[in-house]
Design a protein around this motif. Sequence first.
Motif, short mmCIF file in Angstrom:
data_model
loop_
_atom_site.label_atom_id
_atom_site.label_comp_id
_atom_site.label_asym_id
_atom_site.label_seq_id
_atom_site.Cartn_x
_atom_site.Cartn_y
_atom_site.Cartn_z
N GLU A 5 37.98 37.61 38.47
CA GLU A 5 36.90 38.05 39.36
C GLU A 5 36.65 39.55 39.24
O GLU A 5 35.51 40.00 39.32
N ILE A 6 37.71 40.32 39.04
CA ILE A 6 37.58 41.77 38.91
C ILE A 6 36.84 42.12 37.63
O ILE A 6 36.01 43.03 37.60
N LYS A 8 34.46 40.68 36.21
CA LYS A 8 33.02 40.44 36.29
C LYS A 8 32.28 41.56 37.02
O LYS A 8 31.06 41.65 36.91
N LYS A 9 32.99 42.41 37.75
CA LYS A 9 32.34 43.43 38.56
C LYS A 9 31.82 44.57 37.69
O LYS A 9 32.43 44.96 36.69
N LYS A 10 30.69 45.12 38.11
CA LYS A 10 30.06 46.23 37.40
C LYS A 10 30.96 47.46 37.39
O LYS A 10 31.05 48.18 36.40
N SER A 11 31.65 47.69 38.52
CA SER A 11 32.52 48.86 38.62
C SER A 11 33.67 48.79 37.61
O SER A 11 34.10 49.81 37.06
#
Length: 175
Positions: A5-6, A8-11
Motif C-alpha cells: 500500500e505504501i 502505491k502512494k505518490k509521496s
Amino acid sequence: PQTYEIWKKKSFKKDISKRENMHYDEEKDEYTCHNGKQLKMSGTTHRKSATGYRSEISIYECEDCSNCPYKSKCTKAQGNRKMQVSKTFVKKRQKSYENILTEKGILLRVNRSIQVEGAFGVLKSDYNFSRFLTRGKNSVKTEFILLCFGYNINKLHSKIQNDRCGKELHEVKAC
C-alpha cells in the motif's frame, strides 16, 4: 508484501532516499542516485535474526556526496550515502509483489477483503465485548467459543428472518 500500500502512494514514489526509486544496474551491481552518482558495493555483512535466520547484507556507498544539492532529501549521514540491501529479501519481495498483481492474486485479495474482520467488529462494537472475563488458556478459549456460537446463532436468525437461507451474500469468485 507488507509495503504494498505504501508503494502505491505518490509521496513514496517521489522520495529519492528509497532504494526502490533508484536505478539498479544488475551487471555492475550498483545503484544510481537522483543526482546521477553511483552507489557501489563496498562490502557485505551477515545478520542473524531472533529466529536464527542468517541473511547476507550488501553495503552500498556513494562515490561522493559532497556538494550534492539533494543530500538533505537523500540521507541524514554526515559523509557519503550508505545503503544496506539484502538481495535475497529484495528478490522474494519482488516475487511476492508480482504474484499479487496476477489475475489469481487479485481474486485472492478481493475474496480476502470480504472475510473475517467484520465479525470482530461486531463482537467489539455491537456486543460491547472489550475483554475476556476469565483467565487461563482453556477458560479464554471456552469463552471465545461461546461468543462465536452466539454470533453465528444471531447471524442464522437474521438469515431466517430475511428469507436468505441457501443464498450467498456475494457471488463466489473462482480462482
